[in-house]
Design a protein around this motif. Structure first.
Motif, PDB file in Angstrom:
ATOM      1  N   LYS B 101      97.488  84.902  35.555  1.00 13.75           N
ATOM      2  CA  LYS B 101      96.417  84.590  34.920  1.00 13.75           C
ATOM      3  C   LYS B 101      95.067  84.890  35.818  1.00 13.75           C
ATOM      4  CE  LYS B 101      96.513  79.595  35.496  1.00 13.75           C
ATOM      5  NZ  LYS B 101      96.363  78.178  34.628  1.00 13.75           N
ATOM      6  N   TYR B 102      94.127  84.953  35.146  1.00 10.31           N
ATOM      7  CA  TYR B 102      92.790  85.183  35.877  1.00 10.31           C
ATOM      8  C   TYR B 102      92.128  83.641  35.891  1.00 10.31           C
ATOM      9  CZ  TYR B 102      93.460  90.020  35.987  1.00 10.31           C
ATOM     10  OH  TYR B 102      93.920  91.490  36.057  1.00 10.31           O
ATOM     11  N   ILE B 103      91.493  83.470  36.883  1.00  5.46           N
ATOM     12  CA  ILE B 103      90.610  82.331  36.763  1.00  5.46           C
ATOM     13  C   ILE B 103      89.108  82.828  37.217  1.00  5.46           C
ATOM     14  CG2 ILE B 103      90.192  80.027  38.090  1.00  5.46           C
ATOM     15  CD1 ILE B 103      93.192  80.127  38.804  1.00  5.46           C
ATOM     16  N   PHE B 104      88.390  82.418  36.085  1.00  6.83           N
ATOM     17  CA  PHE B 104      86.996  82.678  36.490  1.00  6.83           C
ATOM     18  C   PHE B 104      85.978  81.693  36.695  1.00  6.83           C
ATOM     19  CE2 PHE B 104      86.532  86.829  33.941  1.00  6.83           C
ATOM     20  CZ  PHE B 104      87.868  87.240  33.433  1.00  6.83           C
ATOM     21  N   GLY B 105      84.905  82.115  37.381  1.00  5.69           N
ATOM     22  CA  GLY B 105      84.004  81.269  37.833  1.00  5.69           C
ATOM     23  C   GLY B 105      83.056  80.875  36.461  1.00  5.69           C
ATOM     24  N   THR B 106      82.044  80.040  36.809  1.00  6.73           N
ATOM     25  CA  THR B 106      80.973  79.774  35.569  1.00  6.73           C
ATOM     26  C   THR B 106      80.225  80.837  35.381  1.00  6.73           C
ATOM     27  OG1 THR B 106      79.803  78.398  37.189  1.00  6.73           O
ATOM     28  CG2 THR B 106      81.495  77.241  35.928  1.00  6.73           C
ATOM     29  N   GLY B 107      80.001  81.805  36.342  1.00  5.17           N
ATOM     30  CA  GLY B 107      79.001  82.926  36.036  1.00  5.17           C
ATOM     31  C   GLY B 107      77.630  82.648  36.625  1.00  5.17           C
ATOM     32  N   THR B 108      76.833  83.680  36.869  1.00  2.00           N
ATOM     33  CA  THR B 108      75.497  83.678  37.183  1.00  2.00           C
ATOM     34  C   THR B 108      74.925  84.540  36.331  1.00  2.00           C
ATOM     35  OG1 THR B 108      75.988  83.384  39.429  1.00  2.00           O
ATOM     36  CG2 THR B 108      73.922  84.249  39.091  1.00  2.00           C
ATOM     37  N   ARG B 109      73.640  83.856  35.710  1.00  2.00           N
ATOM     38  CA  ARG B 109      72.634  84.694  34.914  1.00  2.00           C
ATOM     39  C   ARG B 109      71.934  85.550  35.833  1.00  2.00           C
ATOM     40  NH1 ARG B 109      73.041  84.496  29.186  1.00  2.00           N
ATOM     41  NH2 ARG B 109      74.476  82.937  28.609  1.00  2.00           N
ATOM     42  N   LEU B 110      71.869  86.734  35.866  1.00  2.00           N
ATOM     43  CA  LEU B 110      70.550  87.309  36.694  1.00  2.00           C
ATOM     44  C   LEU B 110      69.553  87.948  35.694  1.00  2.00           C
ATOM     45  CD1 LEU B 110      69.811  88.835  39.123  1.00  2.00           C
ATOM     46  CD2 LEU B 110      71.051  90.788  38.546  1.00  2.00           C
ATOM     47  N   LYS B 111      68.385  87.885  35.893  1.00  2.00           N
ATOM     48  CA  LYS B 111      67.440  88.643  35.311  1.00  2.00           C
ATOM     49  C   LYS B 111      66.582  89.052  36.306  1.00  2.00           C
ATOM     50  CE  LYS B 111      63.473  87.453  32.164  1.00  2.00           C
ATOM     51  NZ  LYS B 111      62.999  86.559  31.032  1.00  2.00           N
ATOM     52  N   VAL B 112      66.339  90.564  36.057  1.00  2.00           N
ATOM     53  CA  VAL B 112      65.426  91.440  36.852  1.00  2.00           C
ATOM     54  C   VAL B 112      64.172  91.534  36.327  1.00  2.00           C
ATOM     55  CG1 VAL B 112      65.362  93.575  37.942  1.00  2.00           C
ATOM     56  CG2 VAL B 112      67.586  92.133  37.738  1.00  2.00           C
ATOM     57  N   LEU B 113      62.815  91.042  36.395  1.00  2.00           N
ATOM     58  CA  LEU B 113      61.993  91.379  36.234  1.00  2.00           C
ATOM     59  C   LEU B 113      61.387  92.941  36.275  1.00  2.00           C
ATOM     60  CD1 LEU B 113      60.231  88.031  37.142  1.00  2.00           C
ATOM     61  CD2 LEU B 113      61.239  88.695  34.992  1.00  2.00           C
ATOM     62  N   ALA B 114      60.760  93.820  35.488  1.00  2.00           N
ATOM     63  CA  ALA B 114      60.387  94.984  35.882  1.00  2.00           C
ATOM     64  C   ALA B 114      58.855  95.191  36.564  1.00  2.00           C
ATOM     65  CB  ALA B 114      60.211  95.653  34.311  1.00  2.00           C
TER      66      ALA B 114
END
Lengths: 116, 114
Positions: B101-114
């Protein structure tokens, strides 16, 4: 089809209702995974099929959760007597080979389940 | 128990800035590591993966990651981000210890400002 499909995309259930979530993997894919993704969290493993055999169901959170893949293609995740804590996105993924992680997992769009 | 940690939950960058997202895993055996990306409204898709060999792995869209065994880390990098990199990024580990099985992290939300 071109990718993994899941239906329904959205499901609202009243607490105590049973729900069934469907996954159509990519044709010919041997491995199929179900994940649960709660808000703000990463996907958490629920269960794994190799063809029709359910080889691992260690991630199913309770005996209210049941998954099947009777003919080795389409899979159904059933949740009985839904509770509010079951609210999450349920993801399905498939992979071409069994036991060979060099083959990529392809994810479906998920089913968002909301239990009220 | 095996786990994957992502310490940056939200990251905001301006276009052309450099990116590094942290990922640490806890697992004693052979480890296989992945980065997945989920663009807004789209499915999770694979960015890159590490099985063995060269610890510097290159993926799609200019992303790379470095496996540092002594630090139990697999950080994701990109020298110059674009607005189109706005997405959620997940680090994952694959384990064959007793299961598959795969174990995932909780994630990182990336926002790139133009």
């Amino acid at each position: 089809g071109a990718g993994v499909s899941q239906s329904p995309r959205y499901k609202v259930a009243k607490r105590g209702q049973d729900v069934a979530l469907r996954c159509d993997p990519i044709s010919g894919h041997v491995s199929l995974f179900w994940y649960q993704q709660a808000l703000g969290q990463g996907p958490e493993f629920l269960t794994y099929f190799q063809n029709e055999a359910q080889l691992d169901k260690s991630g199913l959170p309770s005996d209210r959760f049941f998954a099947e893949r009777p003919e080795g293609s389409v899979s159904t995740l059933k949740i009985q007597r839904t509770q509010q804590e079951d609210s999450a996105v349920y993801l399905c993924a498939s992979s071409l080979a069994a036991g060979d992680i060099s083959y990529e997992q392809y994810f479906g769009p998920g089913t968002r389940l909301t239990v009220t | 128990a095996q786990s994957v940690s992502q310490h940056n939950h939200h990251v905001i960058l301006s276009e052309a800035a450099s990116l590094e997202l942290g990922c640490n895993y806890s697992y004693g055996g052979t480890v296989n590591l992945f980065w997945y990306v989920q663009y807004p409204g789209q499915h999770l898709q694979l960015l890159l993966k590490y099985f063995s060999g060269d610890p510097l792995v290159k993926g799609i869209k200019g992303f790379e990651a470095e496996f540092i065994k002594s630090k139990f880390s697999f950080n994701l990098r990109k020298p110059s981000v674009q607005w189109s990199d706005t997405a959620e990024y997940f680090c994952a580990a694959f384990t064959t210890s007793g299961t598959y099985k795969y174990i995932f992290g909780t994630g990182t939300r990336l926002k790139v400002l133009a």
